[in-house]
Write a protein that holds these residues in place. Structure first.
Motif, PDB file in Angstrom:
ATOM      1  N   ASP A 257       0.857  -1.179   0.000  1.00  0.00           N
ATOM      2  CA  ASP A 257       0.000   0.000   0.000  1.00  0.00           C
ATOM      3  C   ASP A 257       0.898   1.234   0.000  1.00  0.00           C
ATOM      4  OD1 ASP A 257      -1.554   2.263   0.907  1.00  0.00           O
ATOM      5  OD2 ASP A 257      -3.095   0.858   1.589  1.00  0.00           O
ATOM      6  N   ALA A 258       0.868   1.976  -1.076  1.00  0.00           N
ATOM      7  CA  ALA A 258       1.771   3.118  -1.230  1.00  0.00           C
ATOM      8  C   ALA A 258       1.480   4.236  -0.244  1.00  0.00           C
ATOM      9  CB  ALA A 258       1.703   3.644  -2.661  1.00  0.00           C
ATOM     10  N   GLN A 259       0.283   4.265   0.318  1.00  0.00           N
ATOM     11  CA  GLN A 259      -0.068   5.319   1.267  1.00  0.00           C
ATOM     12  C   GLN A 259       0.397   4.988   2.684  1.00  0.00           C
ATOM     13  OE1 GLN A 259      -1.374   8.180   0.028  1.00  0.00           O
ATOM     14  NE2 GLN A 259      -1.122   7.117  -1.942  1.00  0.00           N
ATOM     15  N   THR A 260       0.198   3.758   3.087  1.00  0.00           N
ATOM     16  CA  THR A 260       0.534   3.355   4.456  1.00  0.00           C
ATOM     17  C   THR A 260       1.870   2.646   4.564  1.00  0.00           C
ATOM     18  OG1 THR A 260      -0.539   1.186   4.253  1.00  0.00           O
ATOM     19  CG2 THR A 260      -1.924   3.060   4.926  1.00  0.00           C
TER      20      THR A 260
ATOM     21  N   GLN B  72       2.292  -0.392   4.169  1.00  0.00           N
ATOM     22  CA  GLN B  72       2.048  -1.702   4.759  1.00  0.00           C
ATOM     23  C   GLN B  72       1.810  -2.750   3.681  1.00  0.00           C
ATOM     24  OE1 GLN B  72      -1.194  -1.252   7.565  1.00  0.00           O
ATOM     25  NE2 GLN B  72       0.176  -0.461   9.149  1.00  0.00           N
ATOM     26  N   VAL B  73       2.169  -3.982   3.997  1.00  0.00           N
ATOM     27  CA  VAL B  73       1.915  -5.103   3.101  1.00  0.00           C
ATOM     28  C   VAL B  73       0.458  -5.515   3.251  1.00  0.00           C
ATOM     29  CG1 VAL B  73       2.566  -7.453   2.472  1.00  0.00           C
ATOM     30  CG2 VAL B  73       4.304  -5.854   3.306  1.00  0.00           C
ATOM     31  N   THR B  74      -0.227  -5.672   2.123  1.00  0.00           N
ATOM     32  CA  THR B  74      -1.638  -6.015   2.142  1.00  0.00           C
ATOM     33  C   THR B  74      -1.902  -7.177   1.182  1.00  0.00           C
ATOM     34  OG1 THR B  74      -2.179  -4.454   0.374  1.00  0.00           O
ATOM     35  CG2 THR B  74      -2.300  -3.638   2.643  1.00  0.00           C
ATOM     36  N   ILE B  75      -3.053  -7.787   1.338  1.00  0.00           N
ATOM     37  CA  ILE B  75      -3.504  -8.843   0.427  1.00  0.00           C
ATOM     38  C   ILE B  75      -4.827  -8.393  -0.180  1.00  0.00           C
ATOM     39  CG2 ILE B  75      -4.280 -11.240   0.238  1.00  0.00           C
ATOM     40  CD1 ILE B  75      -2.414 -11.895   2.584  1.00  0.00           C
ATOM     41  N   ALA B  76      -4.911  -8.430  -1.488  1.00  0.00           N
ATOM     42  CA  ALA B  76      -6.136  -8.012  -2.169  1.00  0.00           C
ATOM     43  C   ALA B  76      -7.317  -8.848  -1.689  1.00  0.00           C
ATOM     44  CB  ALA B  76      -5.964  -8.161  -3.680  1.00  0.00           C
ATOM     45  N   SER B  77      -8.475  -8.216  -1.580  1.00  0.00           N
ATOM     46  CA  SER B  77      -9.645  -8.912  -1.042  1.00  0.00           C
ATOM     47  C   SER B  77      -9.980 -10.165  -1.831  1.00  0.00           C
ATOM     48  CB  SER B  77     -10.849  -7.968  -1.014  1.00  0.00           C
ATOM     49  OG  SER B  77     -11.124  -7.473  -2.323  1.00  0.00           O
TER      50      SER B  77
ATOM     51  N   ARG C 276       9.970   1.948   6.247  1.00  0.00           N
ATOM     52  CA  ARG C 276      10.518   0.577   6.243  1.00  0.00           C
ATOM     53  C   ARG C 276       9.941  -0.218   7.406  1.00  0.00           C
ATOM     54  NH1 ARG C 276      15.531   3.305   5.014  1.00  0.00           N
ATOM     55  NH2 ARG C 276      16.300   2.993   7.159  1.00  0.00           N
ATOM     56  N   LYS C 277       9.819   0.421   8.563  1.00  0.00           N
ATOM     57  CA  LYS C 277       9.277  -0.266   9.729  1.00  0.00           C
ATOM     58  C   LYS C 277       7.820  -0.677   9.504  1.00  0.00           C
ATOM     59  CE  LYS C 277       9.036   0.017  14.784  1.00  0.00           C
ATOM     60  NZ  LYS C 277       7.697  -0.620  14.893  1.00  0.00           N
TER      61      LYS C 277
ATOM     62  N   SER D 127       4.237  -5.026   9.237  1.00  0.00           N
ATOM     63  CA  SER D 127       3.014  -5.557   8.623  1.00  0.00           C
ATOM     64  C   SER D 127       3.280  -6.885   7.924  1.00  0.00           C
ATOM     65  CB  SER D 127       2.423  -4.543   7.645  1.00  0.00           C
ATOM     66  OG  SER D 127       3.313  -4.260   6.580  1.00  0.00           O
ATOM     67  N   SER D 128       4.462  -7.033   7.319  1.00  0.00           N
ATOM     68  CA  SER D 128       4.788  -8.294   6.637  1.00  0.00           C
ATOM     69  C   SER D 128       4.895  -9.437   7.634  1.00  0.00           C
ATOM     70  CB  SER D 128       6.093  -8.155   5.839  1.00  0.00           C
ATOM     71  OG  SER D 128       7.230  -8.068   6.685  1.00  0.00           O
ATOM     72  N   ILE D 129       5.533  -9.180   8.762  1.00  0.00           N
ATOM     73  CA  ILE D 129       5.665 -10.212   9.792  1.00  0.00           C
ATOM     74  C   ILE D 129       4.290 -10.565  10.355  1.00  0.00           C
ATOM     75  CG2 ILE D 129       6.590 -10.711  12.098  1.00  0.00           C
ATOM     76  CD1 ILE D 129       9.019  -8.960  11.339  1.00  0.00           C
ATOM     77  N   GLY D 130       3.463  -9.535  10.582  1.00  0.00           N
ATOM     78  CA  GLY D 130       2.126  -9.782  11.104  1.00  0.00           C
ATOM     79  C   GLY D 130       1.284 -10.632  10.167  1.00  0.00           C
ATOM     80  N   LEU D 131       1.343 -10.329   8.865  1.00  0.00           N
ATOM     81  CA  LEU D 131       0.584 -11.110   7.894  1.00  0.00           C
ATOM     82  C   LEU D 131       1.081 -12.552   7.834  1.00  0.00           C
ATOM     83  CD1 LEU D 131      -0.022  -8.892   4.718  1.00  0.00           C
ATOM     84  CD2 LEU D 131      -1.727  -9.878   6.237  1.00  0.00           C
TER      85      LEU D 131
END
Length: 359
Positions: free
Chosen positions: A46-49, A51-56, A102-103, A108-112
């Protein structure tokens, strides 16, 4: 902080493959008994946050990926792959440019990964393309490793595996990767030793994934040697190869070898073609097939259509090469619709892979 090996005890080979979310192939149909590791591709940034995300649309398959592939093979390890060739490079460059962003990416990657049962993470940033981006890429990997180690220590869990897909050479068009940081931070790298020639960027035919090339430094062996000579341990290198090829339209049907002039792509818009389609083309058109031992590559032609690809002899030679060079393993990239067909056709290759790499 240098990283130790987090491979399973006694494991010294990575036999991996990507499953791509754009594929029509169901996760439940993957024969995971053929592999030590499977990559689920791709999560997004997500370029705004940052954070690593997964598309719905991918959430259900991604969240159940590990438990699905472990039904057939409880010991297979899974990695969530982030990015891909279609991802916006600018977003990754921006994310990596500041410690705070970077943080956000790292946490977020570790959490996912933990939430959905993945055993590791894979970064596919294609590619850091300035001196600053290369330095920031190194900072990202270094901080990722520290965060992964800290999370494991705080939770008492095994550390997540960390890998990255990288250019075929440690030198990206005169820019050097921060090889020592890469080696210290990652469990291994996936060297993308393919897409050397294609109709979108080559006006002549050429081997898309040559192991050698007497007339050019653009080949897998040249890249692997560059990585090793720059300080990357061979046992942290996984050799990537394609289960697809590229088709050109020859300018002259009578000039049909490597580096013959072309007028553009054939068969598909960009010329890309899966192995199943290649075999169908050969049979339906009575195409001539050639295995070139000098470059270690295959091609076929019929009329003005010319296709470069890797067939059985080439892949087997690449497996033997990986063993000879002391590499960690092999990693094929699948096309979108032929996953089952490609695995079926390459059954003998996978068997050879096991026999050679485990000797």
């Amino acid at each position: 902080m240098a990283c130790k090996s987090f491979l399973a005890a006694g494991q010294n080979v990575v036999k991996a493959a990507y499953w791509f979310s754009g594929s029509e192939f169901p996760v439940s149909d993957i024969d995971s008994t053929q592999f030590t590791h499977l990559y689920c591709a791709f999560a997004d940034l997500d370029a705004q946050t940052n954070q690593v995300t997964i598309a719905s649309g991918n959430l259900n398959r991604f969240s159940t990926f590990t438990q699905t592939v472990q039904r057939r093979n409880p010991s297979v390890k899974t990695l969530l792959s982030i990015g891909g060739g279609g991802a916006d490079k600018r977003a990754y460059a921006s994310m990596a440019s500041q410690a705070g962003s970077r943080k956000s990416f790292i946490d977020s990657s570790i959490g996912l990964a933990r939430s959905y049962g993945f055993h590791g993470l894979d970064l596919d940033w294609e590619y850091p393309s300035t001196l600053t981006e290369m330095a920031n890429f190194g900072a990202l990997l270094r901080e990722w490793r520290v965060a992964v180690n800290n999370e494991a220590r705080n939770t008492g869990r095994s550390p997540l595996l960390l890998a990255a897909a990288v250019f075929y050479s440690s030198n990206y068009y005169s820019l050097d990767y921060p090889v020592q940081t890469v080696a210290n931070s990652l469990d291994w790298i996936n060297v993308m030793a393919y897409d050397f020639y294609g109709p979108g960027w080559s006006d002549v035919t050429g081997p898309p994934a040559s192991l050698f090339n007497p007339s050019s430094q653009v080949n897998a062996d040249s890249g692997i040697r560059a990585w090793i000579q720059s300080g990357m341990p061979s046992k942290k290198i996984v050799l990537g190869f394609p289960f697809y090829g590229y088709a050109w339209t020859l300018a002259d049907a009578n000039n049909h070898g490597y580096f013959a002039p072309t007028t553009g792509s054939a068969i598909s818009k960009d010329g890309s073609i899966g192995y199943k389609q290649i075999r169908q083309f050969i049979v339906q058109n009575g195409a001539t097939t050639v295995h070139d031992t000098a470059v270690v590559g295959d091609y076929c032609y019929a009329g003005r259509t010319w296709i470069g690809y890797d067939d059985y002899p080439t892949i087997v030679t690449k497996v033997r090469y990986a063993k000879y060079k002391g590499l960690l393993g092999m990693l094929p990239w699948m096309t979108t619709g032929d996953f089952h067909e490609e695995l079926h056709k390459y059954g003998v290759v996978i068997s050879t892979w096991y026999l050679i790499m485990n000797k």
